[in-house]
Design an enzyme around this catalytic site. Structure first.
Site, PDB file in Angstrom:
ATOM      1  N   CYS A 272      17.183  15.768  -5.966  1.00  0.00           N
ATOM      2  CA  CYS A 272      15.808  16.180  -5.623  1.00  0.00           C
ATOM      3  C   CYS A 272      14.782  15.299  -6.345  1.00  0.00           C
ATOM      4  O   CYS A 272      14.028  14.562  -5.747  1.00  0.00           O
ATOM      5  CB  CYS A 272      15.538  17.610  -6.058  1.00  0.00           C
ATOM      6  SG  CYS A 272      16.746  18.776  -5.546  1.00  0.00           S
TER       7      CYS A 272
HETATM    8  N1  SAJ Z   1      15.332  15.939 -16.848  1.00  0.00           N
HETATM    9  C1  SAJ Z   1      14.844  15.333 -17.998  1.00  0.00           C
HETATM   10  N2  SAJ Z   1      13.950  16.030 -18.756  1.00  0.00           N
HETATM   11  C2  SAJ Z   1      13.523  17.293 -18.416  1.00  0.00           C
HETATM   12  C3  SAJ Z   1      14.041  17.890 -17.238  1.00  0.00           C
HETATM   13  C4  SAJ Z   1      14.949  17.206 -16.478  1.00  0.00           C
HETATM   14  O1  SAJ Z   1      15.195  14.209 -18.325  1.00  0.00           O
HETATM   15  O2  SAJ Z   1      12.724  17.869 -19.154  1.00  0.00           O
HETATM   16  C5  SAJ Z   1      16.279  15.198 -15.996  1.00  0.00           C
HETATM   17  C6  SAJ Z   1      17.631  15.867 -15.894  1.00  0.00           C
HETATM   18  O3  SAJ Z   1      18.496  15.404 -16.900  1.00  0.00           O
HETATM   19  C7  SAJ Z   1      18.083  15.434 -14.500  1.00  0.00           C
HETATM   20  C8  SAJ Z   1      16.790  15.293 -13.710  1.00  0.00           C
HETATM   21  O4  SAJ Z   1      15.747  15.168 -14.679  1.00  0.00           O
HETATM   22  O5  SAJ Z   1      18.732  14.183 -14.550  1.00  0.00           O
HETATM   23  C9  SAJ Z   1      16.500  16.472 -12.774  1.00  0.00           C
HETATM   24  O6  SAJ Z   1      16.589  17.608 -13.547  1.00  0.00           O
HETATM   25  P1  SAJ Z   1      16.071  19.052 -13.023  1.00  0.00           P
HETATM   26  O7  SAJ Z   1      16.148  20.010 -14.152  1.00  0.00           O
HETATM   27  O8  SAJ Z   1      14.776  18.925 -12.327  1.00  0.00           O
HETATM   28  O9  SAJ Z   1      17.247  19.521 -12.051  1.00  0.00           O
HETATM   29  P2  SAJ Z   1      17.470  19.408 -10.502  1.00  0.00           P
HETATM   30  O10 SAJ Z   1      17.509  18.048  -9.984  1.00  0.00           O
HETATM   31  O11 SAJ Z   1      18.648  20.264 -10.269  1.00  0.00           O
HETATM   32  O12 SAJ Z   1      16.151  20.061  -9.876  1.00  0.00           O
HETATM   33  C10 SAJ Z   1      16.228  21.310  -9.277  1.00  0.00           C
HETATM   34  C11 SAJ Z   1      15.020  21.403  -8.395  1.00  0.00           C
HETATM   35  N3  SAJ Z   1      15.175  22.534  -7.524  1.00  0.00           N
HETATM   36  C12 SAJ Z   1      14.813  22.378  -6.227  1.00  0.00           C
HETATM   37  O13 SAJ Z   1      14.383  21.342  -5.763  1.00  0.00           O
HETATM   38  C13 SAJ Z   1      14.966  23.551  -5.370  1.00  0.00           C
HETATM   39  C14 SAJ Z   1      13.758  21.592  -9.210  1.00  0.00           C
HETATM   40  O14 SAJ Z   1      12.664  21.958  -8.340  1.00  0.00           O
HETATM   41  C15 SAJ Z   1      13.936  22.674 -10.216  1.00  0.00           C
HETATM   42  O15 SAJ Z   1      12.732  22.836 -10.955  1.00  0.00           O
HETATM   43  C16 SAJ Z   1      15.064  22.261 -11.136  1.00  0.00           C
HETATM   44  O16 SAJ Z   1      16.251  22.274 -10.312  1.00  0.00           O
HETATM   45  C17 SAJ Z   1      15.228  23.249 -12.286  1.00  0.00           C
HETATM   46  O17 SAJ Z   1      14.185  23.738 -12.778  1.00  0.00           O
HETATM   47  O18 SAJ Z   1      16.373  23.436 -12.698  1.00  0.00           O
END
Ligand code: SAJ
Length: 450
Positions: A272
């Site tokens: 995403c």
């Molecule tokens: N990441 C960082 N620092 C952060 C947060 C994330 O480096 O503070 C990195 C993670 O390691 C990863 C990437 O960013 O590689 C994405 O992380 P993510 O927590 O956003 O996880 P996703 O990709 O699973 O995003 C999903 C999304 N859900 C949908 O699109 C329905 C996002 O909108 C959600 O907010 C997220 O999950 C969530 O909160 O877990």
């Protein structure tokens, strides 16, 4: 003789009577959980082109971590698109990847539109859930539906957009308790679509139209991408200023309003966050606007895997070694902690970079198990002990909860020749004292004197 019910009123009546039949196209990590939620209340036809998925579902089995089993008399999995004719609502949940050059790839949406268009009949409501740029529902999906069916939107069928908010592995926020944004081609179809989702989802948030709903979703994820880029930049600044970015974040988040913590990392992976910003950037340019902020944050995040390799190089150099010929292990290769998914994982670029500099690379990830990289399957080593005995340097890329204790134990036995690169900001009390420790965002170019 009462006034003839409009198409949307007929949908509303079926919702009321709970006789509505829902069709879901695409039974992946979005479509399957959605199908199972609707199937608690209504008949659901689940369509997917992958016959093996349909077969598994027919046997009541599941291929999605969050869904234990799929046996439900209301749920009818099928690979036969004609079953969609029976449905009153058809919800499209297919992927929206990027092309190599980061342009949106609407192929899956177009082929789903062709399949649905062929079966479309008067009175149905079609809803798109796939994450995409504002305008896709009206300018891409709508014309294909009309062309394939010979029907006319509004006169013959309804159309709406409702973004998915499935968060894989999130036990707290499920389909049922995550508010659902819905925007129809017209207010009456916004209302009808909202009533449909209201059967399975506690809170529905109607908005003005399809493109508003489309933008809500990409904005949500761009918000994350931009804030992750900002904190990644903070980490690099902190390394240069000999400040601990992790302490800065912990202190900043004590502010009870107007702040939300994000954390530096080895890069942004998953299906995403790294992709969605490019959908909006592409569309903004079509409206003659250069989305500098979005593109710059993508560049900062794309640089992080390279920065991690630079930290490893600096750590080895301080130990009198160089990357060429060094044995480097990557601990945790999935795209974020506590998931097994390695899609778009920053570990891919980290490993490629290490190999291109002549390092011998192995991985350890008990959750992911293995990782495909440039046609080769890299399999996890057997244990953290084995890793630390073998490696000159280890890079902690995804700190899975289940791996932490074993890793800490192994680190206690590590000797000073080992270089440990931490990209996730271990707690200070967990930092290994017996080896040389380098950390993203912690002073002295990442090395922390203790
Ligand atoms: N990441 C960082 N620092 C952060 C947060 C994330 O480096 O503070 C990195 C993670 O390691 C990863 C990437 O960013 O590689 C994405 O992380 P993510 O927590 O956003 O996880 P996703 O990709 O699973 O995003 C999903 C999304 N859900 C949908 O699109 C329905 C996002 O909108 C959600 O907010 C997220 O999950 C969530 O909160 O877990």
């Amino acid at each position: 003789m009462g006034k003839k019910r409009s198409l949307s009123e007929t949908i509303n009546d079926k919702v009321e009577e709970r006789t509505l039949m829902v069709g879901v196209v695409g039974l992946g990590y979005v479509g399957l959980p959605l199908s199972m939620s609707f199937a608690q209340h209504l008949k659901v036809v689940g369509f997917d082109t992958a016959a093996e998925k349909v077969e598994m579902l027919r046997q009541g089995r599941s291929y999605i971590d969050d869904i234990a089993e799929t046996k439900n008399d209301n749920f009818l999995p099928t690979a036969d698109p004609s079953a969609l004719r029976e449905c009153d609502v058809i919800i499209i949940c297919v992927p929206t990847p990027l092309h190599e050059d980061k342009r949106p790839d609407l192929g899956p949406i177009k082929s789903a539109a062709q399949i649905v268009g062929k079966e479309l009949r008067k009175g149905q409501l079609v809803v798109l859930e796939s994450t995409t740029y504002p305008g896709t529902t009206e300018e891409v999906l709508l014309p294909i539906l009309e062309r394939m069916s010979g029907l006319k939107v509004l006169a013959d069928f309804g159309l709406a957009y409702s973004p998915e908010r499935i968060d894989p592995g999130n036990r707290k926020f499920t389909v049922e308790n995550t508010p659902k944004v819905v925007g129809g081609l017209t207010p009456e179809w916004t209302d009808a679509a909202a009533k449909v989702y209201g059967v399975a989802i506690k809170e529905v948030v109607p908005v003005k139209d399809c493109k508003t709903a489309e933008l809500v979703k990409v904005y949500e994820n761009i918000f994350r991408n931009v804030n992750i880029a900002l904190v990644n930049e903070m980490a690099i600044i902190c390394e240069r200023m000999d400040i601990d970015v992790w302490e800065v974040i912990d202190a900043a988040k004590t502010k009870p309003y107007g702040f939300m913590p994000f954390y530096p990392g080895p890069g942004v992976g998953g299906h995403c966050i790294p992709l969605d910003p490019f959908y909006l950037a592409y569309r903004a340019r079509q409206f003659d606007y250069i989305p500098r902020f979005i593109e710059t944050s993508g560049e900062v995040n794309d640089y992080m895997p390279i920065h991690v390799v630079n930290l490893a190089r600096a750590g080895l150099k301080a130990a009198g070694k160089c990357l060429n010929g060094a044995k480097v292990a990557v601990l945790g290769v999935s795209y974020k902690p506590n998931v097994s998914d390695t899609r778009e994982s920053p570990a891919l670029l980290i490993i490629r970079e290490l190999m291109s500099e002549g390092a011998e690379v192995r991985i350890y990830d008990p959750l992911a198990g293995s990782m495909r990289i440039d046609g080769t399957e890299l399999f996890t080593m057997g244990s953290a002990d084995e890793v630390l005995r073998w490696a000159d340097a280890v890079i902690l890329q995804a700190d899975h909860d289940d791996m932490r204790e074993e890793m800490q134990r192994a680190l206690r036995g590590a000797d000073e020749r080992l270089v440990f690169v931490d990209t996730r900001g271990m707690k200070l009390q967990d930092i290994p004292s017996s080896c040389s420790y380098v950390c993203l965002g912690r002073g002295h170019n990442g090395t922390t004197e203790r």
